[in-house]
Design an enzyme around this catalytic site. Structure first.
Site, mmCIF file in Angstrom:
data_model
loop_
_atom_site.group_PDB
_atom_site.id
_atom_site.type_symbol
_atom_site.label_atom_id
_atom_site.label_comp_id
_atom_site.label_asym_id
_atom_site.label_seq_id
_atom_site.Cartn_x
_atom_site.Cartn_y
_atom_site.Cartn_z
ATOM 1 N N ASN A 78 -9.338 -0.523 -14.454
ATOM 2 C CA ASN A 78 -9.966 -0.317 -15.750
ATOM 3 C C ASN A 78 -9.664 -1.518 -16.648
ATOM 4 O O ASN A 78 -8.524 -1.947 -16.735
ATOM 5 C CB ASN A 78 -9.375 0.981 -16.333
ATOM 6 C CG ASN A 78 -9.777 1.224 -17.768
ATOM 7 O OD1 ASN A 78 -10.688 0.583 -18.293
ATOM 8 N ND2 ASN A 78 -9.099 2.157 -18.396
ATOM 9 N N ASN A 136 1.364 3.458 -28.076
ATOM 10 C CA ASN A 136 0.902 2.775 -26.874
ATOM 11 C C ASN A 136 1.559 1.394 -26.797
ATOM 12 O O ASN A 136 1.131 0.452 -27.442
ATOM 13 C CB ASN A 136 -0.630 2.684 -26.907
ATOM 14 C CG ASN A 136 -1.198 2.128 -25.623
ATOM 15 O OD1 ASN A 136 -0.484 1.478 -24.858
ATOM 16 N ND2 ASN A 136 -2.465 2.373 -25.384
ATOM 17 N N CYS A 139 -0.657 -0.856 -22.724
ATOM 18 C CA CYS A 139 -1.977 -1.170 -22.162
ATOM 19 C C CYS A 139 -1.932 -2.591 -21.578
ATOM 20 O O CYS A 139 -1.616 -3.547 -22.288
ATOM 21 C CB CYS A 139 -3.060 -1.072 -23.228
ATOM 22 S SG CYS A 139 -4.671 -1.575 -22.598
ATOM 23 N N THR A 204 -1.045 2.059 -16.901
ATOM 24 C CA THR A 204 -1.584 1.521 -15.654
ATOM 25 C C THR A 204 -0.817 0.282 -15.178
ATOM 26 O O THR A 204 -0.104 -0.364 -15.937
ATOM 27 C CB THR A 204 -3.072 1.158 -15.842
ATOM 28 O OG1 THR A 204 -3.174 0.276 -16.951
ATOM 29 C CG2 THR A 204 -3.899 2.393 -16.103
ATOM 30 N N CYS A 349 -5.312 12.760 21.894
ATOM 31 C CA CYS A 349 -5.888 11.509 21.373
ATOM 32 C C CYS A 349 -4.950 10.328 21.583
ATOM 33 O O CYS A 349 -5.375 9.174 21.566
ATOM 34 C CB CYS A 349 -6.247 11.649 19.897
ATOM 35 S SG CYS A 349 -4.815 11.735 18.795
ATOM 36 N N CYS A 356 3.958 5.144 17.921
ATOM 37 C CA CYS A 356 5.363 5.099 18.324
ATOM 38 C C CYS A 356 5.680 3.764 18.995
ATOM 39 O O CYS A 356 6.722 3.169 18.761
ATOM 40 C CB CYS A 356 5.688 6.253 19.266
ATOM 41 S SG CYS A 356 7.445 6.291 19.701
ATOM 42 N N CYS A 390 -0.439 12.319 13.679
ATOM 43 C CA CYS A 390 -1.140 13.346 14.475
ATOM 44 C C CYS A 390 -2.266 13.966 13.657
ATOM 45 O O CYS A 390 -2.033 14.467 12.565
ATOM 46 C CB CYS A 390 -0.155 14.432 14.911
ATOM 47 S SG CYS A 390 -0.998 15.767 15.810
#
Lengths: 423, 408
Positions: A78, A136, A139, A204, A349, A356, A390
């Site tokens: 932003n 604030n 910012c 932020t 899968c 690992c 997994c």
């Protein structure tokens, strides 16, 4: 049907529920804040009001999103600064909001460039009817270095400006911290010493989240250029939680009233901030993506969580997790938890084997015939990376074994992390 | 993987899968799904709750809006309702709303949630005739409002077509039992084996109660004259009821012919296949483009290898042989089968209930019969003949009763 009272007192003001808009584009005018109140938000931090002499001139476009695979909004960038409406308009909006929504909490966010600014602004928003104030200090995309996160990373400025505000208002106020700093405790302590009643964290994080590969410019592109600016959203939650824990862990801040900010989208996120010591919660990015309506599920989910936890008062949950976060050197290093593979759930899968081998200790072996993994305990160190990768939740923490030559403690009392069981 | 009659045809979601599906939802502005659910179940809200991990809240939305939420989740032809206008179709395909709802109601059951609440008794009595979806819904609604509600059910078990008609693989009786238990817990009395007109008189119910809701459904299967008095012919609804009651333990021949192309016909042909019948032929009056069965039911029939022949009307039947003619092209068809099952629609059997019907529906514009204290809901009310519509009319009839009796 389960019903719980979500009201909670923060810095001496009773909120119908802890959920507030944070000072940002989502609370930019009367209509937005009114809609937020109607949607059930407990409070609103009206978009930061600056001094009369500081003119806002915004860039276009001003946002960008970090994506991952099919997930469209992992994090958000932003570039918008503080409120662009005139001081008079903002004060008029505050007055109207307080008049029409007297039972919900109105928080004015302010930002000055010198002591006089802070004093004047605090006085004006107090007169306009705000219930509390947020300073604030944080910012990261201000065009003035006398304002924004450069102030928040300087404890002396924090102290000085808090003292200035204290001189001109009796309202409770909190100082909003920047995460663009190594140790947030210093500015937080300075703010409280200067007269602040609480802390809000985090603002932020300074970021560049994407670079256009053809144009060789960061995003968003403004006339061929871009700039570093604030990063928010789900991705910053871990950073916010860490700063909050560090403050709660500091002897001078352990009882500080904290408003938690950073990637809150669900009641689970909210509960995490509360368990780490927040009595109040602020949200922007979730709203920018999904709208004010997300508060419905946060509130209802939190009520059910209170029910499951057997508490009637939200305050009873505040800070319950702080004591369970200890320095790494104090953790119990005496045992190994081996993975337990549920062969009925396993679909073969092999992702655990890959991770690992390439990311851990080559303990997960693969049976080519049956296409199923098997953990070799001689090699396994119990890191449980396998369980995290997994896709079907077939690998869970299993047998706990003492390392060689360690004295047995009471293993039955050991509590296992179960985060990998979440989904 | 081979399927069987006693197991649910479609597997339920795991937590990961329900989250993936809910994440496909665009959480769009005007939510066509919610505005097109006849029962007002509000999918947009419960999908959003799933998306934001509020599973219990999702269960509350479903249950409060639709007292038969677990049933509708399984049997609703969602492609005709909530999924029809889904914004996600602009990208690929609609959200599988039914399956998400099923996950939620399974979760509700597994976590033993007790969602519905009863207001304090208001001293008024309502009788409901029939315990199918419309009767159950209206009874539940009124019980929550504080009415003393008694259901009169002619069969030995409650549930009507839910129990008797919809096959086990689509709607297990265990699910029906649980939904009915929730309603009984609200204080609703169910008088089983009680046929209104024989065991009790409607006139008496009208006198003894402040209002009566007739929700007798359309449980009698239709036949054509050419099929009368033929031992090889069975009626679909009777067949489905028998199979479900016997948990699939029925003896069936090798070749079965089914006539009809609606959801009931699809249920019959799929049931036959799941019970191991080798050759199942289904002859349908409609052509494929005008098929009435829901896509999901048609798909399971096709997956099971049913031969579906469209566009033919039966012209004669002798023993096990039926002759058909195509409705448009000059073509004849002759099929010989060991068993013929007719799935050509159902009608109401209003024996003993003195109401005026027109094409199976009560002749009245509201849910109230004239100026009497008799109301009606379900298949005999105007509207579509689906479970979700029965929930809707059950709810609306109950609201009418509540208004009539001075409710707020």
């Amino acid at each position: 049907m389960v019903r719980k009272d979500l009201s909670i007192t923060f810095m001496g003001v009773k909120f119908p529920n802890p959920f507030c808009l944070s000072s940002s584009p989502v609370g930019n005018c009367y209509d937005m804040c009114a809609k937020a109140y109607e949607s059930g938000w407990g409070g609103v931090v009206f978009k930061t009001i600056g001094p009369k002499h500081y003119l806002i001139d915004e860039v276009s476009p001003r946002f960008d999103a970090l994506t991952k695979e099919a997930e469209p909004f992992v994090g958000f960038k932003n570039m918008e600064q503080i409120a662009e409406h005139s001081l008079e308009e903002n004060l008029a909006d505050l007055r109207r909001l307080k008049k029409n929504y007297p039972s919900q909490v109105l928080i004015a966010s302010i930002m000055g460039s010198n002591e006089e600014d802070w004093e004047v602004l605090a006085k004006l928003v107090t007169e306009a009817g705000a219930d509390m104030i947020e300073l604030n200090f944080s910012c990261p995309q201000m065009t003035s270095h006398a304002m924004g996160s450069d102030v928040g990373s300087n404890p002396e400025l924090c102290r000085k400006y808090c003292a200035a505000v204290r001189r001109s208002t009796k309202l409770p106020f909190m100082a909003k911290m920047t995460p663009n700093i190594t140790d947030m405790c210093d500015p937080a302590i300075a703010s409280l010493e200067g007269g602040a009643d609480g802390i809000s964290a985090i603002n932020t994080i300074k970021s560049i989240i994407n670079v256009d590969l053809d144009k060789k410019v960061g995003l968003p592109i403004i006339d061929g250029k871009s700039a570093i600016s604030g990063y928010s959203g789900k991705a910053v939650k871990p950073v916010a939680l860490r700063f909050i824990q560090q403050m709660r862990n500091h002897p001078k801040l352990k009882d500080a009233e904290i408003s938690g900010i950073g990637g809150i989208e669900t009641w689970e996120d909210a509960a995490e901030f509360i368990l780490l010591g927040c009595k109040n919660l602020q949200v922007t990015t979730g709203i920018m993506q999904y709208g004010y309506r997300i508060v419905e599920d946060m509130k209802r989910g939190l009520e059910h969580y209170m029910d499951e936890q057997g508490v009637d008062c939200l305050e009873d949950l505040v800070g319950l997790a702080n004591k369970n976060l200890i320095p790494a050197e104090e953790l119990n290093r005496d045992y190994i938890v081996y993975p337990e593979i549920d062969t009925n759930k396993c679909i073969g899968c092999g992702r655990c084997v890959i991770s690992c081998y390439d990311g851990a200790h080559q303990a997960m072996e693969w049976n080519k015939e049956t296409r199923r993994p098997n953990c070799n305990h001689d090699k396994c160190v119990g890191c449980l990376l396998c369980g995290l990768v997994c896709p079907v939740g077939a690998i869970k923490p299993g047998e706990r074994v003492l390392k060689a030559n360690r004295k047995p403690r009471n293993l039955a009392k050991l509590v296992l992390q179960d985060s990998i069981e979440k989904l | 993987m081979s399927k069987c009659y006693q197991d649910e045809y479609e597997a339920g979601y795991t937590p990961r899968l329900v989250m993936e599906e809910a994440s496909r939802c665009l959480l769009c502005l005007d939510a066509p799904c919610s505005s097109s659910c006849p029962a007002g179940t509000d999918p947009a809200k419960f999908i959003r709750s799933v998306r934001f991990k509020n599973f219990k809240g999702a269960a509350e939305t479903v249950r409060i809006n639709n007292v038969l939420g677990a049933i509708c989740a399984r049997v609703c032809p969602t492609e005709r309702y909530c999924q029809q206008g889904c914004s996600r179709s602009g990208i690929d395909k609609p959200i599988d709303i039914g399956r998400i709802q099923r996950y939620i109601t399974d979760f509700e059951e597994a976590t033993k949630m007790d969602i519905l609440e009863v207001e304090k008794p208001n001293g008024k009595k309502v009788a409901v005739i029939g315990s199918g979806p419309a009767g159950l819904t209206s009874a539940a609604y009124l019980a929550q409002k504080g009415y003393a509600v008694t259901i009169y059910e002619k069969d030995a078990k409650a549930g009507g077509y839910l129990r008797n008609g919809i096959p086990e693989y689509r709607l297990p009786n265990a699910v029906v039992d649980k939904e009915i238990n929730r309603i009984v817990k609200l204080g609703v009395d169910i008088n089983l084996n009680t046929r209104v007109g024989e065991d009790v008189k409607l006139a008496d119910l009208k006198k003894e109660n402040d209002a009566v809701i007739v929700a007798i459904g359309a449980s009698k299967g239709k036949s054509f004259e050419m099929f009368e008095h033929n031992r090889k012919v069975k009626i679909a609804v009777d067949f489905l009821k028998q199979v479900k009651a016997r948990k699939g333990n029925v003896k069936l021949p090798k070749n079965v012919l089914v006539i009809g192309g609606g959801d009931v016909a699809m249920d019959v042909v799929t049931t036959l296949k799941l019970l191991g019948v080798e050759n199942v032929s289904d002859v349908v009056y409609e052509e494929f483009k005008e098929f009435r069965a829901s896509k999901k039911e048609l798909q399971s029939a096709q997956e099971q290898g049913v031969s579906i022949i469209d566009g033919y009307a039966p012209v004669s039947c002798r023993g096990g042989t039926v002759k058909f003619k195509h409705r448009v092209i000059p073509a004849d068809l002759k099929i010989k089968a060991d068993l013929i099952i007719l799935a050509i629609g159902q009608v109401t059997d209003p024996a003993g209930i003195d109401l005026e019907f027109e094409r199976g529906e009560v002749k009245s514009k509201s849910y109230r019969v004239g100026e009497s204290n008799v109301f009606y809901a379900g298949d005999i009310a105007h509207g579509e003949k689906t479970v979700v519509y029965a929930v809707r009319t059950g709810k609306e009839a109950a609201i009418s009763v509540d208004k009539y009796l001075g409710g707020k």
